[in-house]
Design a protein around this motif. Structure first.
Motif, short mmCIF file in Angstrom:
data_model
loop_
_atom_site.label_atom_id
_atom_site.label_comp_id
_atom_site.label_asym_id
_atom_site.label_seq_id
_atom_site.Cartn_x
_atom_site.Cartn_y
_atom_site.Cartn_z
N ALA A 1 7.25 129.46 0.81
CA ALA A 1 8.04 128.34 0.66
C ALA A 1 7.25 127.15 -0.10
O ALA A 1 7.88 126.50 -0.89
N VAL A 2 6.12 127.24 0.09
CA VAL A 2 5.20 126.02 -0.44
C VAL A 2 4.44 126.39 -1.48
O VAL A 2 4.40 125.52 -2.51
N TRP A 3 3.58 127.45 -1.47
CA TRP A 3 2.78 127.83 -2.75
C TRP A 3 3.05 129.16 -3.47
O TRP A 3 2.63 129.39 -4.45
N LEU A 4 4.29 129.69 -3.03
CA LEU A 4 5.03 130.74 -3.77
C LEU A 4 4.24 132.18 -3.89
O LEU A 4 4.40 132.91 -4.53
N ARG A 5 2.98 132.15 -3.03
CA ARG A 5 2.34 133.29 -2.56
C ARG A 5 1.63 133.15 -0.95
O ARG A 5 1.49 132.21 -0.52
N ASP A 6 1.25 134.38 -0.58
CA ASP A 6 0.82 134.57 0.64
C ASP A 6 -0.48 135.15 0.50
O ASP A 6 -0.85 136.18 0.14
N GLU A 7 -1.41 133.93 0.77
CA GLU A 7 -3.04 134.48 0.63
C GLU A 7 -3.80 133.90 1.96
O GLU A 7 -3.02 132.93 2.52
N GLN A 8 -4.86 134.49 2.08
CA GLN A 8 -5.66 134.12 3.30
C GLN A 8 -6.03 132.65 3.41
O GLN A 8 -5.85 131.93 4.55
N SER A 9 -6.47 132.20 2.35
CA SER A 9 -6.99 130.70 2.22
C SER A 9 -5.84 129.84 2.28
O SER A 9 -6.00 128.72 2.76
N ASN A 10 -4.52 130.06 2.19
CA ASN A 10 -3.35 129.42 2.48
C ASN A 10 -3.04 129.22 3.81
O ASN A 10 -2.56 128.20 4.18
N ARG A 11 -3.40 130.10 4.49
CA ARG A 11 -3.04 130.00 6.29
C ARG A 11 -3.87 129.10 6.89
O ARG A 11 -3.53 128.37 7.56
N ASN A 12 -5.20 128.62 6.14
CA ASN A 12 -5.93 127.47 6.91
C ASN A 12 -5.40 126.27 6.72
O ASN A 12 -5.17 125.26 7.21
N SER A 13 -4.62 126.22 5.39
CA SER A 13 -4.14 125.14 4.75
C SER A 13 -2.76 124.68 5.69
O SER A 13 -2.34 123.57 6.13
N ILE A 14 -2.08 125.83 5.96
CA ILE A 14 -0.60 125.73 6.69
C ILE A 14 -1.11 125.04 8.27
O ILE A 14 -0.37 124.38 8.55
N HIS A 15 -2.42 125.60 8.85
CA HIS A 15 -2.74 124.93 10.00
C HIS A 15 -2.98 123.54 9.62
O HIS A 15 -2.56 122.68 10.55
N GLY A 16 -3.39 122.97 8.77
CA GLY A 16 -3.83 121.66 8.45
C GLY A 16 -2.58 120.74 8.39
O GLY A 16 -2.38 119.47 9.01
N TYR A 17 -1.48 121.38 7.74
CA TYR A 17 -0.28 120.64 7.37
C TYR A 17 0.50 120.64 8.65
O TYR A 17 1.06 119.63 9.05
N ILE A 18 0.50 121.64 9.33
CA ILE A 18 1.10 121.66 10.93
C ILE A 18 0.64 120.37 11.77
O ILE A 18 1.18 119.64 12.52
N HIS A 19 -0.61 120.37 11.64
CA HIS A 19 -1.37 119.41 12.31
C HIS A 19 -0.96 117.96 11.97
O HIS A 19 -0.78 117.41 13.25
N LYS A 20 -0.93 117.72 10.58
CA LYS A 20 -0.36 116.43 10.30
C LYS A 20 0.98 116.18 10.71
O LYS A 20 1.46 115.14 11.02
N LEU A 21 1.96 117.24 10.76
CA LEU A 21 3.30 117.07 11.13
C LEU A 21 3.38 116.83 12.64
O LEU A 21 4.15 116.23 13.04
N ARG A 22 2.69 117.75 13.21
CA ARG A 22 2.40 117.28 14.93
C ARG A 22 2.05 115.78 15.02
O ARG A 22 2.71 115.23 15.90
N ARG A 23 1.15 115.25 14.15
CA ARG A 23 0.88 113.81 14.39
C ARG A 23 1.84 112.68 13.78
O ARG A 23 2.25 111.93 14.62
N ALA A 24 2.68 113.16 13.02
CA ALA A 24 3.83 112.42 12.47
C ALA A 24 4.77 112.46 13.47
O ALA A 24 5.70 111.56 13.73
N LEU A 25 4.97 113.54 14.39
CA LEU A 25 6.18 113.73 15.16
C LEU A 25 5.62 113.18 16.43
O LEU A 25 6.52 113.64 17.56
N ARG A 26 4.59 112.75 16.98
CA ARG A 26 3.80 112.33 18.22
C ARG A 26 4.76 111.57 19.01
O ARG A 26 4.47 111.49 20.43
N HIS A 27 5.48 110.63 18.41
CA HIS A 27 6.20 109.51 19.16
C HIS A 27 7.31 110.16 20.09
O HIS A 27 7.67 109.49 20.87
N ASP A 28 7.66 111.25 19.81
CA ASP A 28 9.04 111.83 20.64
C ASP A 28 8.47 112.79 21.51
O ASP A 28 8.02 114.04 20.99
#
Length: 153
Positions: free
Chosen positions: A107-134
């Motif tokens: 959905a994000v990069w139009l391909r599934d690669e191992q290097s993208n898995r680490n990026s997904i973890h980083g973006y999930i971390h940012k989303l968790r931080r953005a949603l921390r108030h609830d």
């Protein structure tokens, strides 16, 4: 270099040439569009345009506006990056269900690669931080499978 999403081919190729190049795939006349680049599309999505539907999700106490890529909590509004917005949109449409990590990467990069898995973890971390108030909202990692957006009552 600007890549074009939709392009006006009326000055470059005629319908016969287009049909020949794509192997007679289209049987009906091809509708030609005005050119719009990715940066222009991003600006239109960010600041609004009546050509785009305003899509919103209620996620706990937050309101996520997909069109403008903003996350609102009370009177606070946080702008998300394009990748964060795509990931959150996919999770919000599947609340309580596991979203496969490869599905998120496609959905994000139009391909599934191992290097993208680490990026997904980083973006999930940012989303968790953005949603921390609830405290009722959490994004849970299902190792080897994907992620779940959970909202507890």
């Amino acid at each position: 270099m600007i890549q074009y999403l939709l392009f006006d081919t009326s000055k470059l190729l005629n319908i016969r040439e287009i049909t020949k190049r794509i192997g007679n795939f289209f049987k009906l006349p091809i509708q030609l569009f005005y050119s719009i680049s990715y940066p222009e599309l991003a600006l239109l999505r960010r600041y609004g345009d009546n050509r785009f539907e305003n899509i919103r999700f209620a996620i706990g106490s937050y309101t996520f506006n997909v069109t403008t890529q903003t996350l609102s909590f009370g009177d606070k509004e946080t702008e998300l990056s394009l990748f964060e917005a795509k990931i959150l949109e996919r999770l919000a449409t599947n609340i309580g269900k596991t979203v496969d990590a490869s599905e998120l990467m496609i959905a994000v990069w139009l391909r599934d690669e191992q290097s993208n898995r680490n990026s997904i973890h980083g973006y999930i971390h940012k989303l968790r931080r953005a949603l921390r108030h609830d405290p009722s909202i959490s994004i849970i990692n299902q190792r080897g499978f994907g992620y779940i957006l959970v909202i507890r009552n």
